[in-house]
Scaffold this motif. Structure first.
Motif, PDB file in Angstrom:
ATOM      1  N   LYS A 104       0.822  -1.212   0.000  1.00 58.28           N
ATOM      2  CA  LYS A 104       0.000   0.000   0.000  1.00 58.28           C
ATOM      3  C   LYS A 104       0.856   1.262   0.000  1.00 58.28           C
ATOM      4  CE  LYS A 104      -4.142  -1.943   2.188  1.00 58.28           C
ATOM      5  NZ  LYS A 104      -5.049  -1.893   3.352  1.00 58.28           N
ATOM      6  N   ALA A 105       1.930   1.257   0.808  1.00 65.79           N
ATOM      7  CA  ALA A 105       2.805   2.428   0.846  1.00 65.79           C
ATOM      8  C   ALA A 105       3.525   2.619  -0.490  1.00 65.79           C
ATOM      9  CB  ALA A 105       3.826   2.276   1.976  1.00 65.79           C
ATOM     10  N   LEU A 106       3.989   1.521  -1.082  1.00 60.96           N
ATOM     11  CA  LEU A 106       4.656   1.630  -2.377  1.00 60.96           C
ATOM     12  C   LEU A 106       3.672   2.062  -3.462  1.00 60.96           C
ATOM     13  CD1 LEU A 106       6.993  -1.502  -2.264  1.00 60.96           C
ATOM     14  CD2 LEU A 106       7.687   0.895  -2.229  1.00 60.96           C
ATOM     15  N   SER A 107       2.409   1.650  -3.343  1.00 64.08           N
ATOM     16  CA  SER A 107       1.392   2.104  -4.299  1.00 64.08           C
ATOM     17  C   SER A 107       1.201   3.614  -4.207  1.00 64.08           C
ATOM     18  CB  SER A 107       0.068   1.386  -4.044  1.00 64.08           C
ATOM     19  OG  SER A 107       0.177   0.006  -4.306  1.00 64.08           O
ATOM     20  N   ALA A 108       1.209   4.132  -2.970  1.00 63.38           N
ATOM     21  CA  ALA A 108       1.078   5.585  -2.797  1.00 63.38           C
ATOM     22  C   ALA A 108       2.262   6.304  -3.427  1.00 63.38           C
ATOM     23  CB  ALA A 108       0.980   5.916  -1.311  1.00 63.38           C
ATOM     24  N   ALA A 109       3.464   5.752  -3.253  1.00 60.55           N
ATOM     25  CA  ALA A 109       4.651   6.359  -3.879  1.00 60.55           C
ATOM     26  C   ALA A 109       4.561   6.287  -5.395  1.00 60.55           C
ATOM     27  CB  ALA A 109       5.910   5.654  -3.381  1.00 60.55           C
ATOM     28  N   ALA A 110       4.074   5.148  -5.905  1.00 57.10           N
ATOM     29  CA  ALA A 110       3.965   4.974  -7.357  1.00 57.10           C
ATOM     30  C   ALA A 110       2.989   5.973  -7.962  1.00 57.10           C
ATOM     31  CB  ALA A 110       3.532   3.551  -7.676  1.00 57.10           C
ATOM     32  N   ARG A 111       1.878   6.233  -7.278  1.00 52.18           N
ATOM     33  CA  ARG A 111       0.900   7.201  -7.779  1.00 52.18           C
ATOM     34  C   ARG A 111       1.490   8.595  -7.858  1.00 52.18           C
ATOM     35  NH1 ARG A 111      -4.472   5.203  -7.467  1.00 52.18           N
ATOM     36  NH2 ARG A 111      -4.591   3.180  -6.419  1.00 52.18           N
ATOM     37  N   LEU A 112       2.506   8.856  -7.030  1.00 50.83           N
ATOM     38  CA  LEU A 112       3.184  10.157  -7.057  1.00 50.83           C
ATOM     39  C   LEU A 112       4.359  10.165  -8.021  1.00 50.83           C
ATOM     40  CD1 LEU A 112       3.117  10.890  -3.220  1.00 50.83           C
ATOM     41  CD2 LEU A 112       1.817  12.086  -4.993  1.00 50.83           C
ATOM     42  N   GLY A 113       4.540   9.061  -8.774  1.00 50.72           N
ATOM     43  CA  GLY A 113       5.568   9.030  -9.811  1.00 50.72           C
ATOM     44  C   GLY A 113       6.904   8.485  -9.385  1.00 50.72           C
ATOM     45  N   HIS A 114       6.969   7.734  -8.299  1.00 47.69           N
ATOM     46  CA  HIS A 114       8.239   7.198  -7.822  1.00 47.69           C
ATOM     47  C   HIS A 114       8.588   5.962  -8.656  1.00 47.69           C
ATOM     48  CE1 HIS A 114      11.236   5.451  -5.084  1.00 47.69           C
ATOM     49  NE2 HIS A 114      11.324   6.644  -4.538  1.00 47.69           N
ATOM     50  N   LEU A 115       9.649   6.065  -9.452  1.00 47.08           N
ATOM     51  CA  LEU A 115       9.969   5.037 -10.439  1.00 47.08           C
ATOM     52  C   LEU A 115      10.339   3.709  -9.792  1.00 47.08           C
ATOM     53  CD1 LEU A 115      10.092   4.789 -13.506  1.00 47.08           C
ATOM     54  CD2 LEU A 115      12.521   5.329 -13.394  1.00 47.08           C
ATOM     55  N   ASP A 116      11.192   3.744  -8.769  1.00 40.33           N
ATOM     56  CA  ASP A 116      11.570   2.497  -8.108  1.00 40.33           C
ATOM     57  C   ASP A 116      10.364   1.831  -7.454  1.00 40.33           C
ATOM     58  OD1 ASP A 116      14.186   2.452  -8.842  1.00 40.33           O
ATOM     59  OD2 ASP A 116      14.991   3.205  -6.955  1.00 40.33           O
ATOM     60  N   ALA A 117       9.437   2.627  -6.918  1.00 39.11           N
ATOM     61  CA  ALA A 117       8.246   2.061  -6.301  1.00 39.11           C
ATOM     62  C   ALA A 117       7.414   1.303  -7.332  1.00 39.11           C
ATOM     63  CB  ALA A 117       7.414   3.153  -5.644  1.00 39.11           C
ATOM     64  N   ILE A 118       7.296   1.853  -8.525  1.00 41.59           N
ATOM     65  CA  ILE A 118       6.556   1.165  -9.585  1.00 41.59           C
ATOM     66  C   ILE A 118       7.217  -0.172  -9.901  1.00 41.59           C
ATOM     67  CG2 ILE A 118       5.809   1.301 -11.988  1.00 41.59           C
ATOM     68  CD1 ILE A 118       5.813   4.370 -11.660  1.00 41.59           C
ATOM     69  N   PHE A 119       8.537  -0.165 -10.037  1.00 38.59           N
ATOM     70  CA  PHE A 119       9.246  -1.412 -10.288  1.00 38.59           C
ATOM     71  C   PHE A 119       9.059  -2.394  -9.136  1.00 38.59           C
ATOM     72  CE2 PHE A 119      12.995  -3.985  -9.393  1.00 38.59           C
ATOM     73  CZ  PHE A 119      13.067  -4.749 -10.549  1.00 38.59           C
ATOM     74  N   ASN A 120       9.198  -1.913  -7.912  1.00 38.83           N
ATOM     75  CA  ASN A 120       9.105  -2.796  -6.755  1.00 38.83           C
ATOM     76  C   ASN A 120       7.710  -3.401  -6.600  1.00 38.83           C
ATOM     77  OD1 ASN A 120      11.789  -2.501  -5.944  1.00 38.83           O
ATOM     78  ND2 ASN A 120      11.345  -0.604  -4.839  1.00 38.83           N
ATOM     79  N   LEU A 121       6.670  -2.683  -7.004  1.00 34.63           N
ATOM     80  CA  LEU A 121       5.331  -3.263  -6.999  1.00 34.63           C
ATOM     81  C   LEU A 121       5.268  -4.460  -7.939  1.00 34.63           C
ATOM     82  CD1 LEU A 121       3.071  -0.094  -6.909  1.00 34.63           C
ATOM     83  CD2 LEU A 121       3.220  -1.858  -5.142  1.00 34.63           C
TER      84      LEU A 121
ATOM     85  N   TRP B  70       6.129  -3.369 -14.457  1.00 30.49           N
ATOM     86  CA  TRP B  70       7.471  -3.290 -15.035  1.00 30.49           C
ATOM     87  C   TRP B  70       7.455  -2.583 -16.387  1.00 30.49           C
ATOM     88  CZ3 TRP B  70       9.387  -8.962 -13.811  1.00 30.49           C
ATOM     89  CH2 TRP B  70       9.760  -9.009 -12.452  1.00 30.49           C
ATOM     90  N   ARG B  71       6.376  -2.761 -17.129  1.00 26.27           N
ATOM     91  CA  ARG B  71       6.302  -2.106 -18.438  1.00 26.27           C
ATOM     92  C   ARG B  71       6.264  -0.592 -18.273  1.00 26.27           C
ATOM     93  NH1 ARG B  71       5.397  -4.198 -23.627  1.00 26.27           N
ATOM     94  NH2 ARG B  71       5.829  -2.483 -25.047  1.00 26.27           N
TER      95      ARG B  71
END
Length: 492
Positions: free
Chosen positions: A396-413, A434-435
């Motif tokens: 959930k925390a990484l999803s919040a980071a990903a929504r804000l554009g955090h590239l590593d968070a998107i990969f880590n999800l 990953w895409r």
């Protein structure tokens, strides 16, 4: 660290619910693909990294001599750290003394015919690193030829490059031809410099492997030149090997970033230029800029404090590496309410294993919608640092980071989705995350997408798509922007 501007991208790709369902494409299951790819999060506590390194060192056998470590750095086309930044003009620093001793040991070993030492000495004389002997092309080719005759892969690859690119004659007007003994041992399939270069590249791969050789052969098979027919499968195989080597070499550089994130560009020297520019000047941060940034930090400017903290953490641009000083400046910025100061202070503490000390600044950063703050909270929950380990909260925390554009968070999800940690195990969802990261130049995401497409893991096998992503992943090789870019455009 690198963040995305999510205003111009399809947010539906980032909004997959961690509790949602997705069908697995292809015949391989997510568990099977995870076993093949073995992905891991980009961030890990330093203690865990050190434990992994110790296991690898133990598996490799007895200790490595200091000169061998230096030699491997040089032959991997990585820059040496001679400690000039940390010392005073005219004063020999501890790093300089260590490097001097290692260089003397390399000279002795090379004189005794040790292949790695000969290759390292040849690379030193060829590339003219500021921390090694001055450039001498005659001695460079002499030692590289000796190492190549002994089958040393880095020397074989370098001689292949010099044959194929004609860089020495085009840059220095230095005539070079492969000795008859080497030509007889590694006979080219046809005539000309390209054929000889390809023979040496192939010998480098059979002798232990080389990122440079893999990149060169991948380019030849991709474009169908230098006497070879274009072949997508062959090109993809070579680029995959090059990308694997690039990922390994990038790992050390990533550890110098606060978030262990992927760098936008390499600061490697342009190694074949006639006049070696200062590393700091190449990347646009000269000593005067660093001095002004330090002044701004001391007078209370938040941007200066965060900037100096990053420089201290990475140990670049004339600033010695000092994580305590980095934490001090991040804390100073955080005291003024800066979200980046809070986030980076928390990440520095998290890396040191201080979960209890990391959580307050990470939560303050997340409360201010800082993506790194949310990512840090995700890592804390994932590893159980300062909190009970909880993969669902990490997701959930990484999803919040990903929504804000955090590239590593998107990969880590994508990693969590493939492993089924904190969300339903889903190969389809992992590929989607990953895409997105790959489309925004995340090297590891590009590497995994390329490998999946090349093997048909969870999706239809697609060589062209695999080649595209593997080429981009291999381009993240630290030496690529410096050595190859200059050597292949030698007239400049």
């Amino acid at each position: 660290e690198r963040h995305l501007d999510t205003r111009s991208m399809p947010l539906c790709l980032l909004s997959a619910s961690v509790a949602g369902t997705a069908s697995v494409a292809g015949t391989a299951s997510a568990a099977e693909v995870a076993a093949v790819l073995q992905p891991r999060l980009t961030f890990a506590p330093d203690e865990l990294r050190a434990a992994e390194a110790a296991v690898q060192a133990e598996a490799a056998g007895s200790g490595v001599a200091a000169w061998q470590a230096v030699a491997r750095t040089v032959t991997a086309l990585q820059r040496l750290d001679c400690g000039h930044d940390a010392g005073v003009d005219g004063v020999t620093t501890a790093k300089e003394a260590e490097l001097l001793n290692a260089t003397e040991a390399i000279l002795d070993a090379a004189a005794g015919g040790e292949p790695l030492a000969m290759s390292a000495l040849g690379h030193m004389y060829l590339l003219g690193d500021p921390c090694s002997p001055k450039r001498n092309l005659t001695w460079a080719t002499h030692w590289l030829e000796g190492a190549a005759a002994a089958g040393q892969p880095s020397a074989l690859a370098m001689l292949g490059f010099l044959n194929e690119s004609r860089a020495l004659s085009r840059v220095y007007n230095f005539s070079y031809a492969t000795p008859a003994a080497l030509t007889a041992r590694y006979p080219p399939a046809g005539g000309g410099a390209y054929a000889q270069g390809r023979a040496l590249y192939e010998a480098a791969l059979t002798s232990g492997g080389s990122v440079l050789a893999s990149l060169a052969l991948g380019s030849q098979y991709s474009n169908g030149f230098a006497g070879v027919a274009a072949s997508c499968p062959a090109a993809a195989a070579h680029y995959e090997a090059a990308a694997a080597g690039a990922m390994a070499q990038l790992d050390e550089k990533r550890q110098r970033t606060v978030e262990q994130g992927w760098l936008d560009s390499s600061s490697e020297a342009r190694t074949l230029l006639r006049k070696q520019p200062a590393a700091a000047r190449e990347s646009g941060v000269d000593p005067a800029s660093v001095e002004y940034m330090d002044y701004c930090a001391h007078v209370g400017d938040v941007a200066g404090q965060v900037g100096m903290a990053h420089l201290y953490h990475s140990g670049t641009h004339g600033v010695p590496r000092d994580t305590a000083a980095a934490a001090h400046w991040f804390a100073a910025a955080a005291a003024k309410g800066d979200p980046m100061g809070h986030a980076n202070l928390g990440l520095v503490r998290l890396r040191a294993g201080d979960g209890a000390g990391a959580l307050p600044p990470l939560r303050r950063a997340a409360k201010r919608s800082d993506p790194s703050g949310w990512a840090g909270l995700g890592y804390a929950y994932y590893y159980g640092l300062g909190v009970r380990q909880d993969y669902a909260l990490a997701a959930k925390a990484l999803s919040a980071a990903a929504r804000l554009g955090h590239l590593d968070a998107i990969f880590n999800l994508g990693v969590l989705a493939l492993r089924g940690e904190g969300m339903e195990q889903s190969l389809h969802k992992a590929e989607r995350f990953w895409r997105v990261a790959a489309d925004f130049s995340h090297p590891m995401a590009q590497y995994y997408i390329g490998r999946m497409k090349a093997r048909g893991l969870g999706a239809r096998r697609d060589c062209e798509t695999a080649l595209f992503f593997l080429q981009h992943a291999a381009a993240a090789w630290p030496a690529g922007n410096g050595f190859l870019e200059t050597g292949l455009a030698a007239p400049e």
